[in-house]
Design a protein around this motif. Structure first.
Motif, PDB file in Angstrom:
ATOM      1  N   VAL A 183       0.657  -1.233   0.065  1.00  0.00           N
ATOM      2  CA  VAL A 183       0.057   0.096  -0.145  1.00  0.00           C
ATOM      3  C   VAL A 183       0.859   1.175   0.023  1.00  0.00           C
ATOM      4  N   ALA A 184       0.580   1.961  -1.062  1.00  0.00           N
ATOM      5  CA  ALA A 184       1.343   3.244  -0.944  1.00  0.00           C
ATOM      6  C   ALA A 184       0.802   4.389  -1.506  1.00  0.00           C
ATOM      7  N   LEU A 185       1.048   5.753  -1.406  1.00  0.00           N
ATOM      8  CA  LEU A 185       0.336   6.857  -2.006  1.00  0.00           C
ATOM      9  C   LEU A 185       1.585   7.565  -2.827  1.00  0.00           C
ATOM     10  N   ASP A 186       1.071   7.554  -4.290  1.00  0.00           N
ATOM     11  CA  ASP A 186       2.040   8.144  -5.084  1.00  0.00           C
ATOM     12  C   ASP A 186       3.655   7.630  -4.999  1.00  0.00           C
ATOM     13  N   GLY A 187       3.680   6.429  -4.714  1.00  0.00           N
ATOM     14  CA  GLY A 187       5.053   5.907  -4.507  1.00  0.00           C
ATOM     15  C   GLY A 187       5.452   6.023  -3.204  1.00  0.00           C
ATOM     16  N   LEU A 197      -2.368  13.052   5.755  1.00  0.00           N
ATOM     17  CA  LEU A 197      -3.643  13.571   5.329  1.00  0.00           C
ATOM     18  C   LEU A 197      -4.033  12.713   4.289  1.00  0.00           C
ATOM     19  N   VAL A 198      -5.605  12.508   4.210  1.00  0.00           N
ATOM     20  CA  VAL A 198      -6.153  11.571   3.145  1.00  0.00           C
ATOM     21  C   VAL A 198      -7.250  12.009   2.771  1.00  0.00           C
ATOM     22  N   ALA A 199      -7.441  12.168   1.569  1.00  0.00           N
ATOM     23  CA  ALA A 199      -8.838  12.603   0.804  1.00  0.00           C
ATOM     24  C   ALA A 199      -9.317  11.436  -0.130  1.00  0.00           C
ATOM     25  N   ALA A 200     -10.515  11.096  -0.352  1.00  0.00           N
ATOM     26  CA  ALA A 200     -10.901  10.230  -0.958  1.00  0.00           C
ATOM     27  C   ALA A 200     -12.295  10.395  -1.571  1.00  0.00           C
ATOM     28  N   THR A 201     -12.443   9.915  -2.904  1.00  0.00           N
ATOM     29  CA  THR A 201     -13.547   9.888  -3.589  1.00  0.00           C
ATOM     30  C   THR A 201     -14.243   8.427  -4.117  1.00  0.00           C
ATOM     31  N   ASP A 202     -15.508   8.281  -3.753  1.00  0.00           N
ATOM     32  CA  ASP A 202     -16.076   6.923  -3.973  1.00  0.00           C
ATOM     33  C   ASP A 202     -15.165   5.717  -3.499  1.00  0.00           C
ATOM     34  N   VAL A 205      -8.906   6.546  -2.303  1.00  0.00           N
ATOM     35  CA  VAL A 205      -7.869   7.600  -2.059  1.00  0.00           C
ATOM     36  C   VAL A 205      -7.445   8.267  -3.388  1.00  0.00           C
ATOM     37  N   ASN A 206      -7.448   9.672  -3.097  1.00  0.00           N
ATOM     38  CA  ASN A 206      -6.931  10.337  -4.337  1.00  0.00           C
ATOM     39  C   ASN A 206      -5.562  10.786  -4.058  1.00  0.00           C
ATOM     40  N   GLY A 207      -4.690  10.407  -4.937  1.00  0.00           N
ATOM     41  CA  GLY A 207      -3.419  10.843  -4.933  1.00  0.00           C
ATOM     42  C   GLY A 207      -3.031  12.038  -5.566  1.00  0.00           C
ATOM     43  N   CYS A 208      -1.947  11.883  -6.486  1.00  0.00           N
ATOM     44  CA  CYS A 208      -1.832  13.432  -7.218  1.00  0.00           C
ATOM     45  C   CYS A 208      -1.741  14.492  -6.239  1.00  0.00           C
ATOM     46  N   GLY A 209      -1.036  14.175  -5.200  1.00  0.00           N
ATOM     47  CA  GLY A 209      -0.724  15.318  -4.353  1.00  0.00           C
ATOM     48  C   GLY A 209      -1.885  15.736  -3.202  1.00  0.00           C
ATOM     49  N   PHE A 210      -3.042  15.299  -3.614  1.00  0.00           N
ATOM     50  CA  PHE A 210      -4.224  15.398  -2.422  1.00  0.00           C
ATOM     51  C   PHE A 210      -4.118  14.775  -1.233  1.00  0.00           C
ATOM     52  N   SER A 211      -3.213  13.552  -1.381  1.00  0.00           N
ATOM     53  CA  SER A 211      -3.280  12.821   0.061  1.00  0.00           C
ATOM     54  C   SER A 211      -1.629  12.590  -0.036  1.00  0.00           C
ATOM     55  N   GLY A 212      -1.093  12.646   1.366  1.00  0.00           N
ATOM     56  CA  GLY A 212       0.063  12.226   1.594  1.00  0.00           C
ATOM     57  C   GLY A 212       0.357  12.775   3.198  1.00  0.00           C
ATOM     58  N   PRO A 213       2.025  12.480   3.366  1.00  0.00           N
ATOM     59  CA  PRO A 213       2.312  12.750   4.916  1.00  0.00           C
ATOM     60  C   PRO A 213       1.912  14.337   5.202  1.00  0.00           C
ATOM     61  N   ALA A 214       1.506  14.437   6.423  1.00  0.00           N
ATOM     62  CA  ALA A 214       1.078  15.759   6.759  1.00  0.00           C
ATOM     63  C   ALA A 214       2.228  16.917   7.177  1.00  0.00           C
TER      64      ALA A 214
END
Length: 228
Positions: A183-187, A197-202, A205-214
């Protein structure tokens, strides 16, 4: 004999009889029944009414009813105090039983899936913008408490956005999509003890810089998007 004013001995016998009845009614009092069940609130009220309105004294083997208006002094005060004690015990017992019969509902963790794998999310990103972040239906800050190859568990530190049911949850799980090895966020791998900080739709989790270390920059973006 009836129709006479009770003397001191009558009142003493009446008080002793009342104490005996209270001992039998209250299983917690010394001398009470060893395995008596807890009284219900209705039972407690019935026993109080019977004790305070129809006290008795014993003379030999016969029971005589002593009218309540003839009771005075310590006997009446004892009955009133006993009634209050039994009411408190009955209410506490009823509330305890109600709590046991109707335990608080269990709040399940919010289950999300990490970005990646096959699907429209993979390989597609939009430019990061606070306005886009504000429109995401799920957003929270959480600290990683568990990491496996299949799933990451986060303890929620703060909900920024989510349904009423989601915001009651204290735990969020993020599962890996099919085909990924971890499991990773944008690598960026999740690390135990680190806040994200995590954002999600449906449910994804949304990557692309919308989720990641705080980090300070992403934290400021979340505060701007969701307030506070």
């Amino acid at each position: 004999m009836t129709g006479h004013e009770p003397d001191g001995r009558d009142r003493q016998r009446d008080d002793n009889a009342l104490r005996g009845r209270l001992t039998g009614l209250d299983p917690t009092r010394p001398g009470g029944p060893a395995h008596a069940p807890d009284p219900t609130a209705a039972h407690v009220e019935e026993l109080i009414m019977a004790t305070t309105q129809n006290p008795t004294t014993s003379s030999g083997t016969d029971d005589q009813l002593v009218p309540d208006e003839h009771r005075s002094g310590p006997g009446r005060w004892l009955a009133a105090a006993a009634a209050l004690v039994l009411v408190a015990a009955g209410v506490a017992g009823a509330l305890s039983l109600r709590g046991a019969d109707h335990p608080a509902p269990t709040v399940l963790p919010v289950a999300l899936t990490a970005p990646g794998g096959a699907g429209p999310v993979s390989g597609s990103c939009i430019q990061f913008d606070v306005q886009f972040l504000r429109d995401m239906p799920v957003a929270f800050a959480g600290t990683v408490t568990g990491v496996t190859d299949e799933q990451v568990t986060l303890s929620v530190d703060r909900w920024y956005n989510g349904s009423a049911a989601q915001q009651r949850a204290e735990v969020v799980t993020v599962a890996q999509p099919g085909g990924n090895t971890s499991v990773a966020l944008d690598g960026v791998e999740f690390t135990r003890g680190t806040q994200y900080l995590v954002a999600a739709t449906d449910g994804t989790v949304n990557g692309c810089g919308f989720s990641g270390p705080a980090d300070p920059q992403l934290t400021a973006a979340y505060q701007q998007a969701f307030g506070g």
